[in-house]
Design a protein around this motif. Structure first.
Motif, PDB file in Angstrom:
ATOM      1  N   ASP A  11      35.812  35.158  34.636  1.00 50.04           N
ATOM      2  CA  ASP A  11      36.500  36.173  34.909  1.00 50.04           C
ATOM      3  C   ASP A  11      35.799  37.680  34.789  1.00 50.04           C
ATOM      4  OD1 ASP A  11      39.247  34.947  34.570  1.00 50.04           O
ATOM      5  OD2 ASP A  11      38.945  34.973  32.412  1.00 50.04           O
ATOM      6  N   THR A  13      34.315  40.896  36.180  1.00 50.75           N
ATOM      7  CA  THR A  13      34.715  41.862  36.985  1.00 50.75           C
ATOM      8  C   THR A  13      33.595  43.261  36.672  1.00 50.75           C
ATOM      9  OG1 THR A  13      37.084  41.368  36.647  1.00 50.75           O
ATOM     10  CG2 THR A  13      36.757  43.653  37.189  1.00 50.75           C
ATOM     11  N   SER A  15      32.788  47.101  37.836  1.00 55.27           N
ATOM     12  CA  SER A  15      33.368  48.339  38.395  1.00 55.27           C
ATOM     13  C   SER A  15      32.472  49.448  38.401  1.00 55.27           C
ATOM     14  CB  SER A  15      34.687  48.622  37.851  1.00 55.27           C
ATOM     15  OG  SER A  15      35.645  47.606  37.548  1.00 55.27           O
ATOM     16  N   LYS A  23      36.357  51.713  40.319  1.00 53.92           N
ATOM     17  CA  LYS A  23      36.589  50.726  41.396  1.00 53.92           C
ATOM     18  C   LYS A  23      35.893  49.346  41.346  1.00 53.92           C
ATOM     19  CE  LYS A  23      36.494  50.267  46.509  1.00 53.92           C
ATOM     20  NZ  LYS A  23      36.052  50.896  47.696  1.00 53.92           N
ATOM     21  N   PRO A  24      36.695  48.212  41.365  1.00 57.18           N
ATOM     22  CA  PRO A  24      36.089  47.043  40.957  1.00 57.18           C
ATOM     23  C   PRO A  24      35.348  46.514  42.485  1.00 57.18           C
ATOM     24  CG  PRO A  24      38.608  46.746  40.999  1.00 57.18           C
ATOM     25  CD  PRO A  24      38.262  48.319  41.106  1.00 57.18           C
ATOM     26  N   VAL A  26      33.650  43.511  41.972  1.00 55.55           N
ATOM     27  CA  VAL A  26      33.525  41.930  41.814  1.00 55.55           C
ATOM     28  C   VAL A  26      35.001  41.777  40.932  1.00 55.55           C
ATOM     29  CG1 VAL A  26      32.854  40.053  40.901  1.00 55.55           C
ATOM     30  CG2 VAL A  26      31.307  41.692  41.954  1.00 55.55           C
ATOM     31  N   ARG A  27      35.794  40.724  41.385  1.00 52.46           N
ATOM     32  CA  ARG A  27      37.309  40.807  40.796  1.00 52.46           C
ATOM     33  C   ARG A  27      37.371  39.286  40.172  1.00 52.46           C
ATOM     34  NH1 ARG A  27      37.800  43.422  45.686  1.00 52.46           N
ATOM     35  NH2 ARG A  27      38.690  45.665  45.409  1.00 52.46           N
ATOM     36  N   GLY A  28      37.249  39.062  38.795  1.00 51.12           N
ATOM     37  CA  GLY A  28      37.581  38.001  38.210  1.00 51.12           C
ATOM     38  C   GLY A  28      36.884  36.728  38.740  1.00 51.12           C
ATOM     39  N   THR A  52      27.052  40.498  41.254  1.00 48.68           N
ATOM     40  CA  THR A  52      27.603  39.380  40.512  1.00 48.68           C
ATOM     41  C   THR A  52      26.264  38.728  39.710  1.00 48.68           C
ATOM     42  OG1 THR A  52      29.516  38.575  41.722  1.00 48.68           O
ATOM     43  CG2 THR A  52      28.120  36.972  40.316  1.00 48.68           C
ATOM     44  N   ARG A 232      35.286  40.536  49.954  1.00 46.67           N
ATOM     45  CA  ARG A 232      35.842  41.767  49.286  1.00 46.67           C
ATOM     46  C   ARG A 232      35.700  41.455  47.800  1.00 46.67           C
ATOM     47  NH1 ARG A 232      40.447  42.993  53.877  1.00 46.67           N
ATOM     48  NH2 ARG A 232      39.108  43.281  55.701  1.00 46.67           N
ATOM     49  N   GLY A 233      34.716  41.103  47.135  1.00 47.07           N
ATOM     50  CA  GLY A 233      34.610  40.969  45.751  1.00 47.07           C
ATOM     51  C   GLY A 233      35.255  39.929  44.969  1.00 47.07           C
ATOM     52  N   SER A 234      35.940  39.154  45.569  1.00 45.69           N
ATOM     53  CA  SER A 234      36.752  38.011  45.098  1.00 45.69           C
ATOM     54  C   SER A 234      36.101  36.641  45.423  1.00 45.69           C
ATOM     55  CB  SER A 234      38.148  38.000  45.586  1.00 45.69           C
ATOM     56  OG  SER A 234      38.580  39.052  45.060  1.00 45.69           O
TER      57      SER A 234
END
Length: 603
Positions: A11, A13, A15, A23-24, A26-28, A52, A232-234
């Motif tokens: 997980d 994240t 920001s 603003k995130p 990298v998300r989870g 990351t 896009r970060g995911s």
């Protein structure tokens, strides 16, 4: 029995502050890296892959970033341990190789001192023991004459050798995990092949795990066991690399795979063909159409170069006496016709960029003749040279460095038009609107500034500026080398469309053989300042004759996971020096014709 992972990310994240809010980017993100495993994180610029890796190493500035989640190694959460403990982890348990070694190595210290420092800091060695271990590590990464290079400085190495030094520094403390962040993106294809083979060999020898970050799907196929695709970060898809390549589930993954230029995809075709385009939302592939341009073989060349030589003086001693010359370009001859693309390929230092700059006299040639659209280029005065450059323009590799950050896009594109007195400001505004539309930006882009655009969009602006003088020849110097694969495809297709529409002739300088195969009518292969093979694109790629041309072809990464354990053995010799003494007389070269228009330098 399943071994516990070396690294476990859960997980994650990350920001950054934007307009007063976090603003995130990298998300989870969650993934594991097993012992002896290579995991690739792939995605385009801005996808979050490099952030990351920096978050894992805790190299992001505290006040300017916020990291959430957990990164576990050896039973410890690396995000929770004190900074002093994290310094012991960095370089000792986890090491990192960055994309650009010259900015990562200290230019005022010898490479031996920089590697020894790691050993003395992390392994408590004395100076003599650290020196011996450093030399052993340099030999391990195949630095020739390692003992004599201990006292050399970074600028005394080529790009490929500097990257080997960075790998030696990373491996000095025998880390359990190596993070490689785009370590081959800026390297020539043969050097890239050597670095990939080296990482695979060292992994086999030392049993370390590798987290490999890249946007090159060919590299992913050749080096990784498992792949994570970020968008896009995911993390949008993950799994065994072979499965990702053969049965990608997500449209974005399919678009990445389909966008990769593949060497051999043009076999049997004589004309250039547009690159296939893929919809990110549905992954649907649209094959590119062939270029509908007819080239008459008897047409008068728009550019004719004969026996071009460009040499730079080498000076030494307290009085700066000239002791030799760099023979950057030596006895180069070729023709270029309207509507044709002649690509010049080769490694860094082979003279291809110097050739392009010499042709339009951004560099002064030492000898030879250049005829360009009726101009005798080498004998032009300043005023005539200025007029000649209406016929020939240049697109550079880094658009951000070649665009004035203080000028709006409209001003940038209009500047050459107005400087050459080709029309009024009203006419310039109309021309700008037309060109921005042609390159796919729209006239609304005219009021914005370069920093407001992505790399691919900035390259489109540079292309629009080059077109403002209605040139007949464009020298494109590594114009797409630094772009992500999907953006590279868009810009290449734009260049092909403009060629078809306007009859432009391109001198296309590149080390990306798969792009060259798709773009070119003819290809010239350069080595050590000389053309060693030249001919129609189909002949060069389907029937290469010179050993160096074969070496370039063999080094190209192929997006095929079945090659995962294949070693190319393309050779690890550095490009030989082009520095010659003043007494040097270049040998007479002869060429053998092995097919229509296909010439190979005799041994």
């Amino acid at each position: 029995m399943t071994l516990a992972p070396i690294l476990s990310v859960r997980d994650l994240t990350v920001s950054f502050p934007v307009a007063g809010t976090w603003k995130p980017v990298v998300r989870g993100a969650s993934f594991d890296v097993a012992p002896r495993e290579t995991v690739a994180i792939v995605g385009e610029s801005g996808s979050g892959k490099s952030v990351t890796s920096l978050a894992i190493m805790r190299l992001l500035a505290k006040g300017a970033s916020r990291i959430e989640g957990s990164v576990t190694m050896g039973g410890r959460d690396l995000l929770a341990i004190p900074e002093r403990a994290m310094r012991d982890v960095r370089g000792n348990e986890i090491a990192m190789i960055f994309q650009e070694p010259m900015t990562s190595l200290n230019p005022v210290y010898t490479i031996g001192r920089q590697i020894s420092e790691v050993l003395m800091r992390h392994r408590g060695m004395g100076a003599a023991a650290a020196r011996a271990e450093t030399i052993r590590t340099l030999e391990k990464v195949r630095i020739p004459n390692a003992a004599s290079r201990f006292g050399s400085y970074p600028h005394e190495f080529s790009g490929g050798m500097r990257q080997r030094v960075m790998i030696a520094m990373a491996l000095a403390s025998s880390p359990k995990l190596l993070i490689a962040d785009e370590p081959t993106t800026a390297l020539d294809v043969t050097i890239q092949g050597e670095i990939l083979d080296l990482i695979k060999t060292l992994q086999d020898e030392d049993g370390m795990s590798v987290l490999f970050i890249t946007h090159d799907m060919g590299v992913v196929a050749e080096i990784s066991d498992r792949t994570l695709v970020m968008f896009r970060g995911s993390v949008v898809e993950s799994g065994p690399t072979a499965e990702i390549f053969s049965n990608a589930a997500k449209p974005y993954t399919r678009s990445l795979l389909a966008s990769v230029p593949r060497l051999g995809s043009m076999n049997g075709e004589a004309m250039p063909r547009r690159f296939p385009t893929v919809g990110i939302e549905d992954g649907a592939l649209v094959e590119g159409a062939p270029l509908a341009v007819s080239l008459g073989s008897e047409a008068t060349p728009i550019l004719s170069v004969r026996n071009l030589c460009t040499r730079f003086p080498v000076r030494s001693g307290a009085f700066g006496r000239r002791t030799g010359s760099v023979h950057a370009v030596e006895n180069v001859s070729f023709d270029l016709r309207a509507g044709e693309t002649l690509s010049i390929v080769g490694e860094s230092g082979c003279g291809k960029s110097t050739t392009g700059r010499s042709v339009i006299r951004l560099l002064e040639p030492s000898d030879g003749t250049i005829q360009l659209d009726g101009w005798d280029v080498r004998n032009l005065g300043p005023a005539e040279l200025r007029r000649m450059r209406q016929s020939a323009q240049m697109i550079f590799q880094d658009p951000f460095a070649s665009l004035n950050p203080r000028m709006s896009v409209g001003e940038t594109v209009a500047e050459p038009f107005l400087a050459h007195g080709l029309g009024t400001r009203r006419e310039a505004e109309a021309m700008v609107a037309d060109l921005l539309g042609r390159v796919g930006l729209g006239e609304e882009a005219a009021d914005r500034f370069p920093h407001e655009f992505s790399g691919g969009q900035r390259q489109r602006i540079a292309i629009a500026r080059a077109l403002s003088l209605k040139p007949k020849v464009i020298v494109a110097d590594e114009a797409v080398s630094a772009l992500d694969v999907s953006i590279k495809v868009q810009v290449c297709n734009l260049l092909l469309d403009l060629q078809e529409e306007m009859g432009l002739a391109y001198l296309f300088i590149s080390h990306d053989m798969a792009v060259v195969e798709r773009m070119s009518h003819r290809v010239a292969v350069m080595y050590l300042g000389e053309i060693v093979e030249i001919g129609p694109r189909q002949a060069i790629f389907e029937n290469p004759q010179h050993p160096y041309t074969k070496k370039l072809m063999a080094a190209v990464p192929v997006p095929d996971p079945s090659r995962r354990h294949l070693k190319r053995t393309v050779g690890s010799d550095d490009l030989r020096s082009a520095v010659r003494p003043l007494s040097y007389v270049p040998p007479e070269r002869t060429y053998t014709q092995v097919g229509p228009g296909h010439l190979v330098q005799a041994a």
